[in-house]
Design an enzyme around this catalytic site. Structure first.
Site, PDB file in Angstrom:
ATOM      1  CD  GLN A 199      50.796  95.584  52.414  1.00 33.33           C
ATOM      2  OE1 GLN A 199      50.839  96.005  51.253  1.00 33.33           O
ATOM      3  NE2 GLN A 199      49.710  95.010  52.923  1.00 33.33           N
ATOM      4  N   GLY A 240      51.564 103.585  45.281  1.00 37.89           N
ATOM      5  CA  GLY A 240      50.953 102.624  46.186  1.00 37.89           C
ATOM      6  C   GLY A 240      51.380 101.194  45.913  1.00 37.89           C
ATOM      7  CG  HIS A 241      49.681  98.060  48.402  1.00 37.24           C
ATOM      8  ND1 HIS A 241      49.254  97.378  49.511  1.00 37.24           N
ATOM      9  CD2 HIS A 241      48.558  98.569  47.842  1.00 37.24           C
ATOM     10  CE1 HIS A 241      47.948  97.459  49.608  1.00 37.24           C
ATOM     11  NE2 HIS A 241      47.504  98.183  48.615  1.00 37.24           N
ATOM     12  CG  ASN A 242      49.625  95.162  45.434  1.00 35.18           C
ATOM     13  OD1 ASN A 242      50.562  94.495  45.859  1.00 35.18           O
ATOM     14  ND2 ASN A 242      48.505  95.347  46.116  1.00 35.18           N
ATOM     15  CB  SER A 260      46.026  97.373  42.624  1.00 34.48           C
ATOM     16  OG  SER A 260      46.373  96.631  43.777  1.00 34.48           O
TER      17      SER A 260
END
EC number: 2.3.1.191
Length: 348
Positions: A199, A240-242, A260
């Protein structure tokens, strides 16, 4: 600490509005049911007008429309009583400013930049090449890892953690136990096991963002996870990521935003909401508590609700009436089907 005291005229001089009655002094804000003569309270919803008559509050904040029903009481008349109450509460509970200095047990790496106006608490850690703005408060046991950049007057409460490479804007507040910039949940299946995807992004928080206790905002897989100016996120929320979250959006506790997801500005997301990943939520969307968001919301200003499936609030409220009658309706339907079948047999 000696409690602050303000007269009604002093309050209106600072915040606007109109005071009526006696220019009494008040020392705190209290609910109508608990307020005493030295307190000021507020009426935000007209359906609670009876509580004003029963209250011992020294003064009450009301709208102009409601004020006509309270002759003889000490009042402050404001356009938005709830917002005015919040501003009065801030008068009695001012923002704590940093007391410059570094506690002897704190660890500050030599390459970090920490202005003299910053307050670094016991056992706190400031990593290499990290830059703090003026007046930051990094309280006991809080951690800011290497290569971070914090704007002026950022507050990290005890045991908050900011991972490496993250950027926090001015006046950001991170409550205890929150983690900013831990690895996102990125994995690739390798046939017989999972391979972790590095990441390599970070997290960027805009100005005036507040993050609640034990909330996690994961770093991006390749680009940053971002949160816009003025957004407020409650306790125990997972981002969450993004993800890309706009400005002045509020997200209540226990909500999980999958990776995302793009969320617009001025959205209101209730508690316990869950989303699938890779969707977009338009500006000014309101999502009721417990809703499962399974697809993008492209029209601005929608009000959505329902445990499952997601629908407009109006549709959900209309359909919810029938949920408790489904068993009865099913029995009636089977009876009608049997009657139709019998009638068909008789006609042969």
């Amino acid at each position: 600490m000696i409690p602050a005291t303000y007269t009604l005229s002093q309050i209106t001089a600072r915040l606007g509005g109109e005071w009526r009655g006696e220019d009494i002094s008040v020392t705190a804000v209290r609910p109508l049911a608990d307020a005493q003569a030295e307190h000021i309270s507020f009426l935000a919803n007209p359906k609670y007008k009876a509580e004003v008559h029963d209250s011992s509050a020294g003064a009450v904040i009301v709208s102009a429309k409601a004020a006509d029903g309270f002759e003889g009481r000490n009042l402050i008349v404001a356009d938005d009583p709830y917002l005015y109450f919040a501003k009065v509460a801030r008068l009695f509970s001012p923002v704590v400013k940093a007391r410059g200095g570094i506690h002897p047990t704190a660890v500050v790496e030599p390459s970090a930049t920490v202005p003299a106006s910053c307050e670094i608490g016991a056992n706190a850690y400031i990593g290499a090449n990290t830059v703090l703005g003026e007046g930051c408060r990094i309280l006991a046991n809080a951690v800011v890892q290497h290569d971070c950049k914090l704007g002026d007057e950022v507050v990290l409460h005890p045991n908050a953690v900011v991972y490496y490479g993250c950027t926090l804007g001015r006046r950001v507040e991170i409550h205890s136990g929150a983690v900013i910039g831990a690895d996102g949940f990125g994995l690739a299946f390798a046939g017989d096991s999972w391979f972790k995807i590095p990441q390599t992004g970070a997290v960027t928080l805009g100005d005036d963002v507040e993050i609640g206790s034990n909330t996690n905002i994961d770093r991006g897989a390749m680009s940053d996870t971002t949160v816009g100016n003025g957004t407020k996120i409650d306790n125990q929320v997972q981002i969450g990521h993004n993800c890309k979250i706009g400005s002045h959006t509020v997200i209540a506790a226990k909500t999980g935003i999958s990776g995302s997801v793009t969320i617009g500005s001025y959205c209101i997301i209730g508690g316990g909401v869950g989303t699938v990943g890779h969707i977009e939520i338009a500006d000014k969307t309101t999502i009721g508590g417990g809703t499962s968001v399974t697809h993008s919301i492209t029209e601005s200003g929608k009000h959505l609700a329902g445990i499952f499936p997601m629908s407009t609030h109006k549709e959900w409220a209309r359909n919810a009436v029938y949920i408790h009658r489904l068993s009865e309706m099913n029995k009636r339907l089977k009876t009608l089907e049997q009657q139709l079948s019998d009638a068909g047999q008789d006609s042969k």
